[in-house]
Design a protein around this motif. Structure first.
Motif, PDB file in Angstrom:
ATOM      1  N   ALA A  16      40.149  33.508  55.394  1.00 53.16           N
ATOM      2  CA  ALA A  16      40.444  34.670  54.555  1.00 53.16           C
ATOM      3  C   ALA A  16      40.408  34.347  53.069  1.00 53.16           C
ATOM      4  O   ALA A  16      40.247  35.253  52.235  1.00 53.16           O
ATOM      5  N   VAL A  17      40.542  33.074  52.716  1.00 52.77           N
ATOM      6  CA  VAL A  17      40.559  32.691  51.300  1.00 52.77           C
ATOM      7  C   VAL A  17      39.206  32.972  50.656  1.00 52.77           C
ATOM      8  O   VAL A  17      39.111  33.638  49.623  1.00 52.77           O
ATOM      9  N   ALA A  18      38.137  32.468  51.267  1.00 49.71           N
ATOM     10  CA  ALA A  18      36.799  32.700  50.709  1.00 49.71           C
ATOM     11  C   ALA A  18      36.454  34.181  50.707  1.00 49.71           C
ATOM     12  O   ALA A  18      35.841  34.687  49.744  1.00 49.71           O
ATOM     13  N   LEU A  25      35.416  38.888  43.340  1.00 48.74           N
ATOM     14  CA  LEU A  25      34.288  38.675  42.440  1.00 48.74           C
ATOM     15  C   LEU A  25      33.434  39.925  42.279  1.00 48.74           C
ATOM     16  O   LEU A  25      32.837  40.162  41.220  1.00 48.74           O
ATOM     17  N   SER A  26      33.370  40.725  43.312  1.00 50.89           N
ATOM     18  CA  SER A  26      32.499  41.898  43.271  1.00 50.89           C
ATOM     19  C   SER A  26      33.224  43.190  42.919  1.00 50.89           C
ATOM     20  O   SER A  26      32.590  44.235  42.798  1.00 50.89           O
ATOM     21  N   SER A  41      43.257  46.880  40.339  1.00 50.20           N
ATOM     22  CA  SER A  41      43.170  46.086  41.559  1.00 50.20           C
ATOM     23  C   SER A  41      43.528  44.630  41.290  1.00 50.20           C
ATOM     24  O   SER A  41      44.262  43.994  42.068  1.00 50.20           O
ATOM     25  N   ALA A  42      43.000  44.098  40.190  1.00 55.25           N
ATOM     26  CA  ALA A  42      43.338  42.725  39.814  1.00 55.25           C
ATOM     27  C   ALA A  42      44.830  42.589  39.546  1.00 55.25           C
ATOM     28  O   ALA A  42      45.474  41.633  39.997  1.00 55.25           O
ATOM     29  N   ASN A 248      42.913  33.801  36.153  1.00 60.11           N
ATOM     30  CA  ASN A 248      41.891  33.590  37.182  1.00 60.11           C
ATOM     31  C   ASN A 248      42.166  34.547  38.338  1.00 60.11           C
ATOM     32  O   ASN A 248      42.628  34.149  39.411  1.00 60.11           O
ATOM     33  N   GLY A 249      41.863  35.812  38.120  1.00 60.30           N
ATOM     34  CA  GLY A 249      42.144  36.823  39.129  1.00 60.30           C
ATOM     35  C   GLY A 249      41.412  36.578  40.429  1.00 60.30           C
ATOM     36  O   GLY A 249      41.953  36.815  41.514  1.00 60.30           O
ATOM     37  N   HIS A 250      40.181  36.080  40.342  1.00 59.50           N
ATOM     38  CA  HIS A 250      39.402  35.804  41.548  1.00 59.50           C
ATOM     39  C   HIS A 250      40.046  34.686  42.362  1.00 59.50           C
ATOM     40  O   HIS A 250      40.194  34.782  43.588  1.00 59.50           O
ATOM     41  N   GLY A 251      40.448  33.625  41.682  1.00 54.59           N
ATOM     42  CA  GLY A 251      41.108  32.522  42.367  1.00 54.59           C
ATOM     43  C   GLY A 251      42.462  32.922  42.923  1.00 54.59           C
ATOM     44  O   GLY A 251      42.848  32.504  44.016  1.00 54.59           O
TER      45      GLY A 251
END
Length: 382
Positions: A16-18, A25-26, A41-42, A248-251
């Protein structure tokens, strides 16, 4: 490759992490920099991650979880934001350079630092805390578990000492957050610094510090926060006080997913599995001729680490043999822990560190032990 370098970073993450990182990212905008759905959302994910970290580490307020790139950055913020010239600081010989170098820099600026010594097995002399205490002592900065030996510090005991003498307690939880229970309030921890990419099983580039309520930390960096843009100074409120620039919202989306996995699986179950594998390996190699195992592997509570040497064989050569011939990833050398290597007498040779995660298996562990046994036999034949 059998990956046994999890104390450096976990390679296998929950699936689920990836997926969470890819989705972020999208779709994510910049947290706090707009009212559109991408920014919101972020923001929702990041605040939710604060709540999960606060619950995991016993931090009383989610807004007192401040995110950084890693625990090194978190420790620099805590140490430089709370301490300064004229202060006396206690630390230990077990520390990683992420603690040592900020303290050495402070020492060069007029602070004083003393280190509680470790013996030849890497065990701390807890009585030295009292012996080294001074009237101007302000803080204890120490690790929860050695990244070199896996030995766990008795933080309850250190916390009681700090409370008795009115000292701050800054904890480096890099090796324990996600694998050992931590409750800041119960243990008397003022600041707990963590990284996301080790036992929390999240992406690299994530970490942070949890603060007890009422603690005032000077910002280490200042800049944009998305709020109070007309002020010439950094906002005083947490977490923006310590979070200059884009997070680092994506991370952190990946870290959030990793925390869900930890909560669903259970910290105790994770630690039991990892500990069982590390002890299984230790039992297989400890009596091999010429093998020296460091630290206190028989201690009841440990991080899932076994560190060893084979005779006088250079640790980098052993690690290279394990990787090239047997497909086993380990970490040789000094492990950014110079003081402990001096205590252990391994400053020149270094040592080979094996470290486990929840996704390692008994078969991998046994294969690693057999590889060590083969190298030991070959060394004896030379």
């Amino acid at each position: 490759m059998i990956y046994l370098d999890n104390a450096a970073t976990t390679q296998t993450k929950p699936p689920a992490v990836a997926a969470a990182v890819l989705e972020a990212l999208s779709s994510y905008g910049n947290c706090g920099r707009g009212g559109h759905e991408g920014a919101l959302s972020a923001a929702r994910t990041i605040y939710g991650t604060r709540e999960k970290i606060a619950a995991l580490l016993g931090c009383s307020r989610a807004d007192h979880v401040c995110f950084t790139q890693n625990s090194t950055q978190a420790l620099n913020i805590a140490i430089n934001g709370l301490l300064g010239p004229g202060d006396h600081i206690l630390s230990t010989d077990l520390e990683h350079n992420s603690v040592l170098r900020p303290l050495y820099r402070l020492r060069g600026q007029g602070a004083a630092v003393d280190f509680v010594p470790a013996d030849k097995r890497g065990r701390l002399d807890y009585s030295a805390f009292e012996r080294l205490l001074r009237p101007e002592t302000k803080a204890v900065v120490c690790t929860h578990a050695s990244n070199l030996t896996g030995d766990v510090v008795d933080i309850r005991r250190v916390g009681l000492f700090a409370k008795e003498h009115g000292l701050l307690l800054i904890l480096d939880a890099s090796q324990t957050a996600g694998v050992l229970p931590i409750n800041m309030a119960a243990l008397g921890i003022d600041v707990a610094c963590f990284t996301g990419h080790k036992s929390l099983m999240g992406p690299q580039g994530t970490g942070g510090l949890c603060l007890r309520e009422g603690l005032e930390i000077r910002p280490f960096a200042v800049g944009g926060t998305g709020v109070q843009s007309y002020s010439e100074t950094q906002p005083a409120e947490y977490p923006t006080r310590l979070e200059a620039g884009t997070l680092n919202g994506h991370g952190l989306a990946g870290l959030s997913a990793a925390l869900d996995f930890l909560n669903e699986t259970g910290i105790e179950a994770i630690h039991t599995h990892e500990d069982t594998l590390a002890r299984r390996f230790y039992q297989s190699v400890k009596d091999l001729p010429g093998v020296a195992v460091y630290g206190d592997p028989d201690a009841p509570v440990r991080a899932p680490i076994v560190t060893l040497n084979i005779g006088d064989w250079d640790s980098a050569e052993v690690s290279d043999e394990l990787a090239e011939r047997f497909g086993i990833a380990t970490r040789p050398g000094a492990h950014c822990a110079p003081r402990l290597h001096r205590s252990l007498g391994t400053e020149e040779q270094g040592a080979v560190r094996f470290s486990w995660s929840y996704f390692n298996t008994e078969a991998e562990t046994d294969a690693a032990a057999e590889a060590v046994a083969i190298l030991v036999r070959e060394a004896a034949e030379e």
